[in-house]
Design a protein around this motif. Structure first.
Motif, PDB file in Angstrom:
ATOM      1  N   LYS A  26       0.819  -1.222   0.000  1.00 38.02           N
ATOM      2  CA  LYS A  26       0.000   0.000   0.000  1.00 38.02           C
ATOM      3  C   LYS A  26       0.849   1.267   0.000  1.00 38.02           C
ATOM      4  O   LYS A  26       0.550   2.201  -0.763  1.00 38.02           O
ATOM      5  CB  LYS A  26      -0.948  -0.003   1.204  1.00 38.02           C
ATOM      6  N   PRO A  27       1.913   1.367   0.807  1.00 34.68           N
ATOM      7  CA  PRO A  27       2.765   2.554   0.698  1.00 34.68           C
ATOM      8  C   PRO A  27       3.457   2.601  -0.664  1.00 34.68           C
ATOM      9  O   PRO A  27       3.716   1.563  -1.271  1.00 34.68           O
ATOM     10  CB  PRO A  27       3.789   2.366   1.831  1.00 34.68           C
ATOM     11  N   SER A  47       6.877   4.388  -2.451  1.00 33.78           N
ATOM     12  CA  SER A  47       8.092   5.161  -2.232  1.00 33.78           C
ATOM     13  C   SER A  47       8.860   5.277  -3.539  1.00 33.78           C
ATOM     14  O   SER A  47       9.083   4.275  -4.231  1.00 33.78           O
ATOM     15  CB  SER A  47       8.967   4.504  -1.163  1.00 33.78           C
ATOM     16  N   THR A 102       7.633   9.347  -0.130  1.00 34.20           N
ATOM     17  CA  THR A 102       6.971   8.141   0.354  1.00 34.20           C
ATOM     18  C   THR A 102       5.597   8.522   0.864  1.00 34.20           C
ATOM     19  O   THR A 102       5.463   9.476   1.639  1.00 34.20           O
ATOM     20  CB  THR A 102       7.768   7.467   1.490  1.00 34.20           C
ATOM     21  N   ASN A 110       1.649   6.888   2.249  1.00 37.09           N
ATOM     22  CA  ASN A 110       0.914   5.730   2.737  1.00 37.09           C
ATOM     23  C   ASN A 110      -0.584   5.923   2.507  1.00 37.09           C
ATOM     24  O   ASN A 110      -1.413   5.315   3.179  1.00 37.09           O
ATOM     25  CB  ASN A 110       1.190   5.505   4.225  1.00 37.09           C
ATOM     26  N   HIS A 139       4.886  -2.647   8.328  1.00 31.58           N
ATOM     27  CA  HIS A 139       3.884  -1.593   8.397  1.00 31.58           C
ATOM     28  C   HIS A 139       2.523  -2.242   8.173  1.00 31.58           C
ATOM     29  O   HIS A 139       2.429  -3.349   7.628  1.00 31.58           O
ATOM     30  CB  HIS A 139       4.139  -0.520   7.332  1.00 31.58           C
ATOM     31  N   ASP A 140       1.470  -1.617   8.612  1.00 32.77           N
ATOM     32  CA  ASP A 140       0.116  -2.141   8.437  1.00 32.77           C
ATOM     33  C   ASP A 140       0.020  -3.562   9.002  1.00 32.77           C
ATOM     34  O   ASP A 140      -0.447  -4.491   8.341  1.00 32.77           O
ATOM     35  CB  ASP A 140      -0.266  -2.124   6.952  1.00 32.77           C
ATOM     36  N   LEU A 146       7.894   2.494   7.171  1.00 29.34           N
ATOM     37  CA  LEU A 146       7.490   2.568   5.775  1.00 29.34           C
ATOM     38  C   LEU A 146       8.703   2.291   4.881  1.00 29.34           C
ATOM     39  O   LEU A 146       9.845   2.466   5.307  1.00 29.34           O
ATOM     40  CB  LEU A 146       6.919   3.954   5.459  1.00 29.34           C
TER      41      LEU A 146
END
Length: 221
Positions: free
Chosen positions: A11-12, A14, A28, A30, A165-166, A182
């Motif tokens: 999902k992020p 960068s 970057t 999110n 992350h997440d 991230l």
């Protein structure tokens, strides 16, 4: 050399532009947006901020997986298209190794365990460790049940840290400390090895998508 670096494996998103080892610009985000909609405009904006043109790009580096099926497909397809159109070299880097590389070398020899939630109490993971200043793969990237990962780490008798992350849905299942991080596209520059064949390069999904699994079941039936 000018490098364009892309990580849309989850999902992020960068993106970075580097000149040799100097970071010119990095973004970057999110935000929950479709990478297919925002990726090319974001690349164009970043190139303008870096003060270069597309023709100045000498190499493209992309996170090749594992990760989101859609995110990987979009990122790799975009990287291949640009590399072909601009006649540049193309490099693929493990998404998990790139995430592990966001943590600095602490000189503690701890194991770094990047994790992506693969649902159903499983993760995409690998185990990495800094050795003599270099990030080394200790356990190859793979799809793994969290219970099996915890058992493996307990057997190593070494300190370790999860990075990801997440992870809200699996935090309680991970037996250890977690660093929420991230991705940073710029770290992929030091993880490059051999260039890829633009025509045959594919994402490293590690596990079939649900749609592919359903299709195979249909064929078998």
């Amino acid at each position: 050399m000018i490098y364009l670096l892309l990580d849309t494996s989850n999902k992020p998103m960068s993106l970075a532009v580097m000149q040799d080892d100097t970071l010119l610009v990095e973004h970057t985000t999110n935000m929950k947006r479709n990478h297919s909609v925002q990726l090319m405009p974001a690349i164009q904006k970043m190139i303008e901020e870096a003060g270069i043109t597309k023709k100045d790009i000498d190499a493209i580096v992309v996170a090749k997986g594992p990760g989101s099926y859609t995110g990987l497909r979009i990122g790799v397809t975009t990287a291949k298209t640009l590399a072909y159109a601009l006649n540049t070299k193309l490099y693929g880097v493990s998404s998990l190794e790139a995430l592990a590389a966001t943590l600095p070398d602490t000189q503690t020899k701890q194991l770094i365990v990047p994790v992506f939630d693969a649902r159903r109490e499983a993760v995409y993971t690998g185990v990495y460790q800094y050795q003599n200043g270099q990030l080394v793969n200790v356990l190859e990237d793979q799809y793994m049940l969290i219970s099996d990962l915890n058992d493996y780490l307990n057997q190593q008798q070494q300190t370790y840290v999860f990075v990801g992350h997440d992870l809200d849905n699996i935090t309680e299942l991970l037996n250890g400390s977690i660093v929420y991080q991230l991705p940073k596209a710029s770290v992929m520059k030091r993880l490059m090895t051999q260039p890829e064949n633009i025509h045959t390069f594919k994402p490293d999904y590690l596990k079939l998508s649900e749609a592919e699994r359903n299709w195979l079941k249909t064929q078998q039936n």
